[in-house]
Design a protein around this motif. Sequence first.
Motif, short mmCIF file in Angstrom:
data_model
loop_
_atom_site.label_atom_id
_atom_site.label_comp_id
_atom_site.label_asym_id
_atom_site.label_seq_id
_atom_site.Cartn_x
_atom_site.Cartn_y
_atom_site.Cartn_z
N THR A 90 0.85 -1.18 0.00
CA THR A 90 0.00 0.00 0.00
C THR A 90 0.89 1.24 0.00
N VAL A 91 0.52 2.23 -0.81
CA VAL A 91 1.27 3.47 -0.85
C VAL A 91 0.37 4.62 -0.40
N PRO A 92 0.98 5.69 0.16
CA PRO A 92 0.21 6.80 0.72
C PRO A 92 -0.15 7.87 -0.32
N ALA A 93 -0.92 7.48 -1.32
CA ALA A 93 -1.36 8.44 -2.34
C ALA A 93 -2.59 7.85 -3.02
N ASP A 94 -3.35 8.71 -3.68
CA ASP A 94 -4.53 8.22 -4.40
C ASP A 94 -4.10 7.45 -5.65
N VAL A 95 -5.05 6.78 -6.27
CA VAL A 95 -4.75 5.92 -7.43
C VAL A 95 -4.16 6.72 -8.59
N ALA A 96 -4.73 7.88 -8.89
CA ALA A 96 -4.24 8.67 -10.04
C ALA A 96 -2.79 9.11 -9.82
N THR A 97 -2.45 9.53 -8.61
CA THR A 97 -1.07 9.95 -8.30
C THR A 97 -0.12 8.77 -8.38
N THR A 98 -0.56 7.63 -7.86
CA THR A 98 0.26 6.41 -7.90
C THR A 98 0.47 5.96 -9.34
N PHE A 99 -0.58 6.01 -10.15
CA PHE A 99 -0.48 5.63 -11.56
C PHE A 99 0.53 6.53 -12.28
N ALA A 100 0.46 7.83 -12.04
CA ALA A 100 1.39 8.76 -12.67
C ALA A 100 2.83 8.46 -12.24
N ALA A 101 3.03 8.14 -10.97
CA ALA A 101 4.37 7.82 -10.48
C ALA A 101 4.91 6.56 -11.15
N PHE A 102 4.10 5.53 -11.24
CA PHE A 102 4.54 4.29 -11.88
C PHE A 102 4.81 4.47 -13.36
N LEU A 132 -5.86 3.87 -16.94
CA LEU A 132 -6.37 4.50 -15.73
C LEU A 132 -7.85 4.76 -15.95
N ALA A 133 -8.69 4.32 -15.02
CA ALA A 133 -10.13 4.55 -15.14
C ALA A 133 -10.40 6.04 -15.29
N ALA A 134 -11.42 6.38 -16.06
CA ALA A 134 -11.74 7.78 -16.33
C ALA A 134 -11.92 8.58 -15.05
N ASP A 135 -12.45 7.95 -14.02
CA ASP A 135 -12.65 8.66 -12.76
C ASP A 135 -11.45 8.53 -11.81
N GLY A 136 -10.37 7.89 -12.28
CA GLY A 136 -9.16 7.76 -11.48
C GLY A 136 -9.29 6.78 -10.33
N SER A 137 -10.31 5.92 -10.37
CA SER A 137 -10.56 5.02 -9.24
C SER A 137 -9.78 3.71 -9.30
N ALA A 192 5.26 -7.99 -15.98
CA ALA A 192 4.70 -7.60 -14.69
C ALA A 192 3.37 -6.91 -14.91
N VAL A 193 2.36 -7.38 -14.20
CA VAL A 193 1.03 -6.77 -14.25
C VAL A 193 0.83 -6.03 -12.93
N VAL A 194 0.62 -4.73 -13.03
CA VAL A 194 0.43 -3.88 -11.85
C VAL A 194 -1.03 -3.46 -11.81
N VAL A 195 -1.70 -3.76 -10.70
CA VAL A 195 -3.10 -3.39 -10.52
C VAL A 195 -3.19 -2.44 -9.34
N LEU A 196 -3.81 -1.29 -9.56
CA LEU A 196 -3.96 -0.26 -8.53
C LEU A 196 -5.43 -0.15 -8.15
N ALA A 197 -5.69 -0.15 -6.84
CA ALA A 197 -7.05 -0.03 -6.34
C ALA A 197 -7.05 0.88 -5.12
N PRO A 198 -8.16 1.57 -4.89
CA PRO A 198 -8.20 2.46 -3.73
C PRO A 198 -8.02 1.66 -2.44
N GLY A 199 -7.17 2.18 -1.57
CA GLY A 199 -7.02 1.61 -0.24
C GLY A 199 -7.94 2.39 0.68
N GLY A 200 -7.71 2.28 1.94
CA GLY A 200 -8.50 3.06 2.88
C GLY A 200 -7.93 4.46 2.98
N ASP A 201 -8.60 5.29 3.75
CA ASP A 201 -8.08 6.62 4.02
C ASP A 201 -7.26 6.56 5.30
#
Length: 155
Positions: free
Chosen positions: A8-20, A69-74, A97-106
């Motif tokens: 788990t990383v401390p950022a939202d999905v869209a930010t994490t996607f951009a970083a990767f 990346l999903a249109a809503d960044g989710s 490598a298949v990377v899947v990003l999903a919202p974690g908790g807040d």
Amino acid sequence: MELTHEFTVPADVATTFAAFSRVESMAECFPGAEVTSVDGDAFTGSVKIKLGPIALTFNGEGEFTEKELAADGSSGRMVLSAKGKDRRGNGTAGAEAVVVLAPGGDAADGPTTDVEVTTDLQIGGKVASMGRGLVQEVSDKMLGRFTDCLEKKLT
């Protein structure tokens, strides 16, 4: 050989996607990795790995074959393919490598993203004789360092 890692990383999905998506930035977090060129979604570089008594330097190339990346960044998904050869002739490696990003908790500091990385690794030469246990152990250590670095970059 299939390797699965979750963190788990401390950022939202869209930010994490951009970083990767920024190969050069991610390589800074991957122990022993160096990116020598980037052309769109393709890149070349090297990675130094020590497997037991054998030190290897793989020179190779890779590319993102899928980035979504999903249109809503989710949610997000990316697929990275790479291959390389040890410069001393001790082995070859190929991976998808298949990377899947999903919202974690807040968390107290904001949103988090759950990351699952499933890697299909093919190895040949001397490195193949090292065994799955050692390869898993080394990949777990490398991923631990990677996630620590990624967390620092995203906070």
